[in-house]
Design a protein around this motif. Structure first.
Motif, PDB file in Angstrom:
ATOM      1  N   ALA A   9      -1.488  29.270 -50.491  1.00  0.00           N
ATOM      2  CA  ALA A   9      -1.797  29.123 -49.069  1.00  0.00           C
ATOM      3  C   ALA A   9      -1.947  27.643 -48.737  1.00  0.00           C
ATOM      4  O   ALA A   9      -2.372  26.846 -49.574  1.00  0.00           O
ATOM      5  N   VAL A  10      -1.568  27.289 -47.504  1.00  0.00           N
ATOM      6  CA  VAL A  10      -1.671  25.917 -47.013  1.00  0.00           C
ATOM      7  C   VAL A  10      -2.203  25.975 -45.589  1.00  0.00           C
ATOM      8  O   VAL A  10      -1.899  26.918 -44.848  1.00  0.00           O
ATOM      9  N   ARG A  11      -2.958  24.966 -45.207  1.00  0.00           N
ATOM     10  CA  ARG A  11      -3.437  24.886 -43.817  1.00  0.00           C
ATOM     11  C   ARG A  11      -2.250  24.846 -42.865  1.00  0.00           C
ATOM     12  O   ARG A  11      -1.215  24.254 -43.174  1.00  0.00           O
ATOM     13  N   ALA A  12      -2.405  25.463 -41.703  1.00  0.00           N
ATOM     14  CA  ALA A  12      -1.310  25.540 -40.726  1.00  0.00           C
ATOM     15  C   ALA A  12      -0.878  24.153 -40.261  1.00  0.00           C
ATOM     16  O   ALA A  12       0.320  23.863 -40.183  1.00  0.00           O
ATOM     17  N   ALA A  47      -7.097  25.060 -39.420  1.00  0.00           N
ATOM     18  CA  ALA A  47      -7.425  25.354 -40.813  1.00  0.00           C
ATOM     19  C   ALA A  47      -6.955  26.741 -41.251  1.00  0.00           C
ATOM     20  O   ALA A  47      -7.167  27.119 -42.400  1.00  0.00           O
ATOM     21  N   LYS A  48      -6.309  27.484 -40.375  1.00  0.00           N
ATOM     22  CA  LYS A  48      -5.817  28.814 -40.752  1.00  0.00           C
ATOM     23  C   LYS A  48      -4.816  28.665 -41.883  1.00  0.00           C
ATOM     24  O   LYS A  48      -3.959  27.792 -41.865  1.00  0.00           O
ATOM     25  N   THR A  49      -4.916  29.534 -42.857  1.00  0.00           N
ATOM     26  CA  THR A  49      -4.004  29.432 -43.995  1.00  0.00           C
ATOM     27  C   THR A  49      -2.685  30.123 -43.683  1.00  0.00           C
ATOM     28  O   THR A  49      -2.648  31.178 -43.064  1.00  0.00           O
ATOM     29  N   VAL A  50      -1.625  29.490 -44.109  1.00  0.00           N
ATOM     30  CA  VAL A  50      -0.271  30.007 -43.937  1.00  0.00           C
ATOM     31  C   VAL A  50       0.220  30.423 -45.319  1.00  0.00           C
ATOM     32  O   VAL A  50       0.026  29.703 -46.304  1.00  0.00           O
ATOM     33  N   HIS A  51       0.834  31.590 -45.404  1.00  0.00           N
ATOM     34  CA  HIS A  51       1.365  32.104 -46.661  1.00  0.00           C
ATOM     35  C   HIS A  51       2.875  32.287 -46.515  1.00  0.00           C
ATOM     36  O   HIS A  51       3.384  32.430 -45.409  1.00  0.00           O
ATOM     37  N   GLU A  74       2.331  20.785 -49.219  1.00  0.00           N
ATOM     38  CA  GLU A  74       1.278  19.962 -48.620  1.00  0.00           C
ATOM     39  C   GLU A  74       1.740  18.529 -48.446  1.00  0.00           C
ATOM     40  O   GLU A  74       1.005  17.705 -47.924  1.00  0.00           O
ATOM     41  N   GLN A  75       2.951  18.232 -48.909  1.00  0.00           N
ATOM     42  CA  GLN A  75       3.491  16.880 -48.802  1.00  0.00           C
ATOM     43  C   GLN A  75       4.697  16.878 -47.882  1.00  0.00           C
ATOM     44  O   GLN A  75       5.511  17.796 -47.913  1.00  0.00           O
ATOM     45  N   ARG A  76       4.811  15.813 -47.111  1.00  0.00           N
ATOM     46  CA  ARG A  76       5.956  15.646 -46.219  1.00  0.00           C
ATOM     47  C   ARG A  76       7.067  14.965 -47.005  1.00  0.00           C
ATOM     48  O   ARG A  76       6.885  13.880 -47.542  1.00  0.00           O
ATOM     49  N   GLY A  77       8.206  15.612 -47.069  1.00  0.00           N
ATOM     50  CA  GLY A  77       9.329  15.054 -47.809  1.00  0.00           C
ATOM     51  C   GLY A  77      10.500  14.790 -46.884  1.00  0.00           C
ATOM     52  O   GLY A  77      10.360  14.803 -45.656  1.00  0.00           O
ATOM     53  N   PRO A  78      11.660  14.583 -47.438  1.00  0.00           N
ATOM     54  CA  PRO A  78      12.849  14.359 -46.619  1.00  0.00           C
ATOM     55  C   PRO A  78      13.192  15.603 -45.796  1.00  0.00           C
ATOM     56  O   PRO A  78      12.808  16.719 -46.146  1.00  0.00           O
ATOM     57  N   ALA A  79      13.925  15.406 -44.726  1.00  0.00           N
ATOM     58  CA  ALA A  79      14.274  16.506 -43.826  1.00  0.00           C
ATOM     59  C   ALA A  79      15.056  17.593 -44.556  1.00  0.00           C
ATOM     60  O   ALA A  79      14.873  18.779 -44.284  1.00  0.00           O
ATOM     61  N   SER A  80      15.902  17.216 -45.488  1.00  0.00           N
ATOM     62  CA  SER A  80      16.689  18.210 -46.218  1.00  0.00           C
ATOM     63  C   SER A  80      15.785  19.135 -47.031  1.00  0.00           C
ATOM     64  O   SER A  80      16.053  20.333 -47.146  1.00  0.00           O
TER      65      SER A  80
END
Length: 130
Positions: A9-12, A47-51, A74-80
């Motif tokens: 799960a990750v925060r929305a 803070a709602k969790t996304v699955h 949880e990390q922002r990566g390249p658009a691809s």
């Protein structure tokens, strides 16, 4: 990019930022607080969790998207890489294409502006003759 297998799960707001729907996490939080995001057809808090498997409805200006969460990050990566985190529904894609076409047709009439000197003279001639 964080391993997707280790995340359940990750925060929305974090997921929306990592999937590149918003440029900053703060903008994602503002959109959620403004009611522009719905998870599984219900309201959402940052803070709602996304699955994986959740359906998210996103409204950005006139654009409306409905996406299915395929993976978590949880990390922002390249658009691809970010495009691998979600899949847009066919209905959403068709609605966006129809709205884009509608805006294009409305815009084809040209921007509204004041007539220039030559057009004003022509309008005056038309009004005086009729």
């Amino acid at each position: 990019m964080t391993e997707t297998a280790s995340l359940t799960a990750v925060r929305a707001d974090v997921w929306l930022w990592a999937a590149r729907f918003f440029k900053t996490r703060s903008l994602a939080k503002q959109a959620i607080d403004g009611g522009k995001i719905a998870v599984n057809d219900a309201g959402c808090k940052p803070a709602k969790t996304v699955h994986a498997g959740d359906m998210i409805r996103i409204t950005r200006g006139e654009e409306r998207l409905e996406v299915e969460v395929l993976a978590l990050s949880e990390q922002r990566g390249p658009a691809s890489v970010a495009q691998l985190l979600y899949r847009e529904t066919e209905a959403s894609r068709a609605a966006r294409d129809a709205a884009r076409e509608q805006r294009r047709l409305i815009g084809a009439a040209g921007p509204l502006r004041r007539p220039d000197k030559q057009e004003r003279r022509e309008l005056r001639r038309l009004k005086d003759s009729g």
